[in-house]
Motif scaffolding. Sequence first.
Motif, mmCIF file in Angstrom:
data_model
loop_
_atom_site.group_PDB
_atom_site.id
_atom_site.type_symbol
_atom_site.label_atom_id
_atom_site.label_comp_id
_atom_site.label_asym_id
_atom_site.label_seq_id
_atom_site.Cartn_x
_atom_site.Cartn_y
_atom_site.Cartn_z
ATOM 1 N N LYS A 171 2.884 5.179 -2.370
ATOM 2 C CA LYS A 171 1.837 5.480 -1.386
ATOM 3 C C LYS A 171 2.409 5.533 0.030
ATOM 4 O O LYS A 171 2.032 6.382 0.839
ATOM 5 C CB LYS A 171 0.750 4.416 -1.472
ATOM 6 C CG LYS A 171 -0.490 4.701 -0.647
ATOM 7 C CD LYS A 171 -1.471 5.559 -1.390
ATOM 8 C CE LYS A 171 -2.799 5.662 -0.637
ATOM 9 N NZ LYS A 171 -3.769 6.488 -1.356
ATOM 10 N N MET A 172 3.325 4.610 0.323
ATOM 11 C CA MET A 172 3.912 4.529 1.659
ATOM 12 C C MET A 172 5.135 5.436 1.825
ATOM 13 O O MET A 172 5.734 5.475 2.891
ATOM 14 C CB MET A 172 4.314 3.082 1.958
ATOM 15 C CG MET A 172 3.154 2.097 1.914
ATOM 16 S SD MET A 172 1.813 2.515 3.047
ATOM 17 C CE MET A 172 2.606 2.259 4.625
ATOM 18 N N ARG A 219 7.249 -7.942 0.229
ATOM 19 C CA ARG A 219 6.248 -7.614 -0.780
ATOM 20 C C ARG A 219 6.666 -8.133 -2.146
ATOM 21 O O ARG A 219 5.831 -8.570 -2.932
ATOM 22 C CB ARG A 219 6.042 -6.093 -0.831
ATOM 23 C CG ARG A 219 5.263 -5.559 0.337
ATOM 24 C CD ARG A 219 4.841 -4.127 0.067
ATOM 25 N NE ARG A 219 5.989 -3.247 -0.070
ATOM 26 C CZ ARG A 219 6.617 -2.663 0.951
ATOM 27 N NH1 ARG A 219 6.229 -2.895 2.180
ATOM 28 N NH2 ARG A 219 7.635 -1.858 0.732
ATOM 29 N N PHE A 221 -6.609 -0.309 -1.863
ATOM 30 C CA PHE A 221 -5.438 0.363 -1.302
ATOM 31 C C PHE A 221 -5.176 1.706 -1.978
ATOM 32 O O PHE A 221 -4.789 2.676 -1.332
ATOM 33 C CB PHE A 221 -4.211 -0.544 -1.457
ATOM 34 C CG PHE A 221 -2.933 0.112 -1.017
ATOM 35 C CD1 PHE A 221 -2.673 0.313 0.326
ATOM 36 C CD2 PHE A 221 -1.994 0.541 -1.940
ATOM 37 C CE1 PHE A 221 -1.502 0.926 0.739
ATOM 38 C CE2 PHE A 221 -0.823 1.147 -1.534
ATOM 39 C CZ PHE A 221 -0.583 1.339 -0.189
ATOM 40 N N ILE A 222 -5.402 1.767 -3.272
ATOM 41 C CA ILE A 222 -5.124 2.994 -4.015
ATOM 42 C C ILE A 222 -6.320 3.934 -4.024
ATOM 43 O O ILE A 222 -6.196 5.135 -3.782
ATOM 44 C CB ILE A 222 -4.713 2.667 -5.467
ATOM 45 C CG1 ILE A 222 -3.439 1.809 -5.468
ATOM 46 C CG2 ILE A 222 -4.502 3.938 -6.274
ATOM 47 C CD1 ILE A 222 -2.236 2.491 -4.875
ATOM 48 N N ARG A 239 10.631 -5.268 4.546
ATOM 49 C CA ARG A 239 9.252 -5.167 4.065
ATOM 50 C C ARG A 239 9.215 -5.195 2.547
ATOM 51 O O ARG A 239 8.340 -5.827 1.940
ATOM 52 C CB ARG A 239 8.603 -3.879 4.579
ATOM 53 C CG ARG A 239 8.260 -3.928 6.061
ATOM 54 C CD ARG A 239 7.276 -2.811 6.414
ATOM 55 N NE ARG A 239 7.851 -1.492 6.191
ATOM 56 C CZ ARG A 239 8.494 -0.791 7.120
ATOM 57 N NH1 ARG A 239 8.689 -1.316 8.327
ATOM 58 N NH2 ARG A 239 8.969 0.411 6.851
ATOM 59 N N GLU A 287 2.349 -2.542 -9.438
ATOM 60 C CA GLU A 287 1.687 -2.654 -8.136
ATOM 61 C C GLU A 287 2.693 -2.377 -7.011
ATOM 62 O O GLU A 287 2.382 -1.714 -6.022
ATOM 63 C CB GLU A 287 1.089 -4.056 -7.975
ATOM 64 C CG GLU A 287 0.044 -4.435 -9.013
ATOM 65 C CD GLU A 287 -1.249 -3.661 -8.873
ATOM 66 O OE1 GLU A 287 -1.416 -2.959 -7.847
ATOM 67 O OE2 GLU A 287 -2.092 -3.744 -9.772
ATOM 68 N N TYR A 288 3.903 -2.882 -7.176
ATOM 69 C CA TYR A 288 4.959 -2.647 -6.187
ATOM 70 C C TYR A 288 5.324 -1.161 -6.129
ATOM 71 O O TYR A 288 5.471 -0.581 -5.050
ATOM 72 C CB TYR A 288 6.178 -3.495 -6.548
ATOM 73 C CG TYR A 288 7.415 -3.168 -5.753
ATOM 74 C CD1 TYR A 288 7.571 -3.635 -4.454
ATOM 75 C CD2 TYR A 288 8.432 -2.384 -6.303
ATOM 76 C CE1 TYR A 288 8.715 -3.332 -3.721
ATOM 77 C CE2 TYR A 288 9.573 -2.076 -5.583
ATOM 78 C CZ TYR A 288 9.711 -2.556 -4.285
ATOM 79 O OH TYR A 288 10.824 -2.251 -3.573
ATOM 80 N N TYR A 340 2.728 0.868 -4.321
ATOM 81 C CA TYR A 340 2.814 0.692 -2.865
ATOM 82 C C TYR A 340 3.936 1.546 -2.285
ATOM 83 O O TYR A 340 3.744 2.248 -1.278
ATOM 84 C CB TYR A 340 3.040 -0.781 -2.527
ATOM 85 C CG TYR A 340 3.003 -1.050 -1.035
ATOM 86 C CD1 TYR A 340 1.812 -1.417 -0.407
ATOM 87 C CD2 TYR A 340 4.149 -0.918 -0.258
ATOM 88 C CE1 TYR A 340 1.780 -1.647 0.964
ATOM 89 C CE2 TYR A 340 4.121 -1.147 1.110
ATOM 90 C CZ TYR A 340 2.929 -1.512 1.715
ATOM 91 O OH TYR A 340 2.894 -1.730 3.072
ATOM 92 N N GLN A 341 5.109 1.489 -2.922
ATOM 93 C CA GLN A 341 6.234 2.274 -2.437
ATOM 94 C C GLN A 341 5.907 3.769 -2.450
ATOM 95 O O GLN A 341 6.263 4.501 -1.523
ATOM 96 C CB GLN A 341 7.477 1.999 -3.285
ATOM 97 C CG GLN A 341 7.971 0.556 -3.224
ATOM 98 C CD GLN A 341 8.388 0.129 -1.844
ATOM 99 O OE1 GLN A 341 7.603 -0.477 -1.109
ATOM 100 N NE2 GLN A 341 9.616 0.455 -1.463
#
Length: 320
Positions: free
Chosen positions: A98-99, A23, A210-211, A19, A91-92, A95-96
Amino acid sequence: MPRGRKSKLRARERRQRTRAEARARSAQEAAEAPGAAVGGPSVLGSLVPSSPAAAKARGHGQKSRNCPRAAASSEGSGQDLLAQKATVLVEYLLYQYKMKEPIRRADMLKVVHKRYRKDFPEVLRRAAERMDLFFGLELKEIKPNGNSYILVDMQGDASDAAPGSGWNFPKKGILMPLLSVIFLNGNRASEEEIWEFLNTLGIYDGKSDFIFGEPRKLITQDLVQEKYLLYQQVPGSDPPRFEFLWGPRAQAETSKMKVLEFLAKLNDTVPTAFTPHYEEALKDEEERAQARAQAAPAAGTPPKASGRPGATPRRHRHPE
């Protein structure tokens, strides 16, 4: 560890890596697509709105850099490219975070692209600086030369050295920019101006982010209920139009000078570049100091500085 459990852990790690690589490829393709703007729309885009006052402020900031035009042009293109890579990397990282997935140097190198391997330390430095400035998240290596990183929420620090310290993730990422837009637009910004600005950050009305989640709810309800923003009808407007102002909590927890310091750091300049906003911020600091001095005797305590050590407002040296 039982063999079956080891197999599951390895399979999970492979899925996470797959994943992450997907991304990374998507982010890189978006950044390098034909016609893509350098440092294009994202949560880390330009924070100085397109109003005349803001344009004037940006112009002062750019003129303050004392370098030959030709050299600035060639150097600027390279710097813009690194800024673009840093934006994609941020941005990457978001995402990391947040997830709650691992952050690996190898994956970040794929985001930046192997052609820019030699520039990776500078890109990573810029991305880490933005994560701290915007979101209060500090990027740390888990082990020296371990090639793995973790993002640490620094908002537990009560220090007022940074603008908006104490604002939790992800609120800080949008609140200081919004307060900046309002201040640069004469301490009140129309709803149209706010959405025009948010659109430049890739945040759109009716489209969940997303954020930040649902943006309209965030800026017209959540931040209003928390008293960071005022959302009111423009007096005498027919049909009704609405505008945003600083809320009482924003007035108490930050200041106009802190907003200028935030913008100055973001634009690699100094607060004095944002004239006449700097003069207004300086006057605001002096009024706050006077108010504290008057309130102190009544409270029976010595005067206390607002937002930074020292009872006198900070004066910034004008750029040469």
